[in-house]
Design a protein around this motif. Structure first.
Motif, PDB file in Angstrom:
ATOM      1  N   ARG A  58      23.915   4.434 -52.951  1.00 18.88           N
ATOM      2  CA  ARG A  58      23.369   4.845 -51.654  1.00 18.88           C
ATOM      3  C   ARG A  58      23.339   6.368 -51.538  1.00 18.88           C
ATOM      4  O   ARG A  58      22.371   6.943 -51.055  1.00 18.88           O
ATOM      5  CB  ARG A  58      24.199   4.249 -50.515  1.00 18.88           C
ATOM      6  N   GLU A  62      20.107   8.777 -50.700  1.00 18.95           N
ATOM      7  CA  GLU A  62      20.048   9.529 -49.452  1.00 18.95           C
ATOM      8  C   GLU A  62      20.239  11.036 -49.616  1.00 18.95           C
ATOM      9  O   GLU A  62      19.690  11.800 -48.842  1.00 18.95           O
ATOM     10  CB  GLU A  62      21.105   8.998 -48.477  1.00 18.95           C
ATOM     11  N   ASP A 125      23.075  15.799 -47.063  1.00 18.18           N
ATOM     12  CA  ASP A 125      22.946  14.402 -46.650  1.00 18.18           C
ATOM     13  C   ASP A 125      21.818  14.285 -45.623  1.00 18.18           C
ATOM     14  O   ASP A 125      21.074  15.243 -45.399  1.00 18.18           O
ATOM     15  CB  ASP A 125      24.264  13.860 -46.115  1.00 18.18           C
ATOM     16  N   ARG A 126      21.687  13.138 -44.999  1.00 15.56           N
ATOM     17  CA  ARG A 126      20.603  12.914 -44.031  1.00 15.56           C
ATOM     18  C   ARG A 126      20.629  13.895 -42.868  1.00 15.56           C
ATOM     19  O   ARG A 126      19.606  14.284 -42.349  1.00 15.56           O
ATOM     20  CB  ARG A 126      20.694  11.506 -43.444  1.00 15.56           C
TER      21      ARG A 126
END
Length: 194
Positions: A58, A62, A125-126
């Motif tokens: 993941r 991402e 990150d996001r």
């Protein structure tokens, strides 16, 4: 050198006139403890390894590389080597823009002596926060296997230790019963019939 006879398999479950109830209980405790040890260790290890590998996958999806720029001169002096290890890098303040257009700043590892405005690749990150470079698939498998193994062994230790403790208590109880019986019948051995 002491001579040992052949080992008898499943001796705990064989009929024997000297076998007591405590011996049968101990046999089932040992079997249950070993079964739980193996099952708990394998299931916990595989479950944790799968979870860790999924989380690292993941992160690979991402987390994104972003070009940041130095906002201050990096400490140290520039080296002539084109390839340096991370140990040769220093911390410096950088700034970057997140997808929504807002500017962010933070600390990143850069080449010593890098000038203000030099481009540096950082990972975010996001939400645009700085993160480390995500693990490669091979690194993720290795990390997942190591963590799964360690936690699987830890999970297996619980029923193993519990079984050992219970067997120790059963052994102490059995010895106390032998002592009580010996106290009753031991003095009778000195007497003769007649």
């Amino acid at each position: 050198m002491a001579f040992r006879g052949s080992q008898v398999w499943f001796w705990r479950w064989r009929r024997n006139p000297l076998k007591r109830r405590a011996d049968a209980v101990e046999a089932w405790v040992v079997l249950g403890a070993w079964t739980l040890t193996v099952v708990a260790g394998v299931l916990a290890g595989l479950g944790i390894a799968r979870s860790v590998e999924h989380e690292l996958a993941r992160e690979r999806v991402e987390w994104r590389p972003v070009t940041a720029h130095l906002t201050e001169q990096a400490p140290g002096t520039a080296t002539r080597q084109s390839v340096t290890s991370s140990g040769d890098r220093v911390w410096a303040r950088v700034s970057w823009t997140v997808p929504d257009g807002s500017a962010r700043t933070g600390q990143a590892r850069v080449e010593p002596g890098s000038a203000v405005g030099s481009p540096v690749t950082v990972w975010t990150d996001r939400e645009g926060r700085l993160v480390t470079r995500p693990a490669t698939p091979d690194q993720a498998r290795l990390r997942a296997a190591m963590i799964g193994t360690l936690l699987g062994v830890g999970a297996a230790a619980v029923p193993f230790v519990g079984g050992r403790v219970l067997c120790g208590r059963l052994e102490r109880r059995r010895m106390e019963q032998w002592d009580a019986e010996w106290a009753l019948f031991g003095p009778l051995w000195g007497r003769t019939t007649g």
